[in-house]
Design a protein around this motif. Sequence first.
Motif, PDB file in Angstrom:
ATOM      1  N   LEU A  72       0.831  -1.210   0.000  1.00 24.64           N
ATOM      2  CA  LEU A  72       0.000   0.000   0.000  1.00 24.64           C
ATOM      3  C   LEU A  72       0.859   1.251   0.000  1.00 24.64           C
ATOM      4  O   LEU A  72       0.537   2.244  -0.672  1.00 24.64           O
ATOM      5  N   GLU A  73       1.954   1.224   0.749  1.00 31.30           N
ATOM      6  CA  GLU A  73       2.835   2.388   0.843  1.00 31.30           C
ATOM      7  C   GLU A  73       3.650   2.604  -0.431  1.00 31.30           C
ATOM      8  O   GLU A  73       4.139   3.703  -0.681  1.00 31.30           O
ATOM      9  N   SER A  74       3.785   1.563  -1.240  1.00 28.29           N
ATOM     10  CA  SER A  74       4.683   1.643  -2.401  1.00 28.29           C
ATOM     11  C   SER A  74       4.046   2.290  -3.624  1.00 28.29           C
ATOM     12  O   SER A  74       4.742   2.615  -4.590  1.00 28.29           O
ATOM     13  N   SER A  75       2.716   2.468  -3.611  1.00 32.06           N
ATOM     14  CA  SER A  75       2.030   2.982  -4.800  1.00 32.06           C
ATOM     15  C   SER A  75       0.863   3.871  -4.395  1.00 32.06           C
ATOM     16  O   SER A  75      -0.060   3.420  -3.703  1.00 32.06           O
ATOM     17  N   ALA A  76       0.895   5.119  -4.863  1.00 37.07           N
ATOM     18  CA  ALA A  76      -0.203   6.044  -4.571  1.00 37.07           C
ATOM     19  C   ALA A  76      -1.494   5.588  -5.244  1.00 37.07           C
ATOM     20  O   ALA A  76      -2.583   5.706  -4.673  1.00 37.07           O
ATOM     21  N   ASP A  77      -1.391   5.063  -6.467  1.00 33.43           N
ATOM     22  CA  ASP A  77      -2.589   4.583  -7.164  1.00 33.43           C
ATOM     23  C   ASP A  77      -3.219   3.417  -6.422  1.00 33.43           C
ATOM     24  O   ASP A  77      -4.453   3.335  -6.285  1.00 33.43           O
ATOM     25  N   CYS A  78      -2.383   2.512  -5.942  1.00 36.37           N
ATOM     26  CA  CYS A  78      -2.866   1.341  -5.206  1.00 36.37           C
ATOM     27  C   CYS A  78      -3.552   1.762  -3.913  1.00 36.37           C
ATOM     28  O   CYS A  78      -4.681   1.352  -3.635  1.00 36.37           O
ATOM     29  N   SER A  79      -2.899   2.588  -3.130  1.00 30.86           N
ATOM     30  CA  SER A  79      -3.491   3.008  -1.857  1.00 30.86           C
ATOM     31  C   SER A  79      -4.758   3.822  -2.093  1.00 30.86           C
ATOM     32  O   SER A  79      -5.724   3.720  -1.327  1.00 30.86           O
TER      33      SER A  79
END
Length: 238
Positions: free
Chosen positions: A115-122
């Motif tokens: 979750l922390e690795s991708s703004a789109d994902c989070s």
Amino acid sequence: MSPRKSDIRNNLLALLSDADFERFSPHLEPQDLPRGLQLATPNESVTHYYFHEAGIASTVSRSPEGHSVEVGLVGRDGLAPTAAILHCDTSPHATFVQVAGYGHRIEACAFSQLLESSADCSGLFRRYVHTLWTQSTYTALSNAMHHVEERLARWILMCHDRVDGDRIELTHDFIAVMLGVRRPSVTTALHLLEGNKLIYSERGIVTVRDRRELEVFAADAYGIPEREYARVIGQLNR
């Protein structure tokens, strides 16, 4: 073996970008989800998060006196529980499988890191939390404002949205817990829906006979959370 995105039926995983899915896939473990499996225990650290491909899980609130009522319903539209998305590791609620199915699980630590690795994902998962909160608020409204027959119609429709076909494995006792009513009230409500030829109820199975008229019967008890999900995430196809 890591799952292929083309084989994924969970709506959230399917909506990840190809790059984000590539980061997720090595951490996704295939998981059978039998009825009654506890996915989260109140006030205990979450060890795994579950993405349904089939089946349904319920999040339940319990009073100190032991009364229970469902406050959240999830199938292939989302994941359970949701604590990590909100930077929490515990919840006062219980989450367990109510309709058997299968899916994938991911370890809590790995999920938090992804979750922390991708703004789109989070962002996608935060939008999902918004839709689940919307569902919960309308459950509270329906519990306060609608007759048990309308609440039951809404709940059957919500389950029907998340399963294949028209047959749903639901016992009277389980429905009573989910709606927070006595079992005789469930039996009476099922008979009313059955008498109107909206469903067919047999031992442990509810079959939807007329989806369109069941929505008409549920009236304003059903629809707003579903439209909000479609607006902020996308249409959940049956």
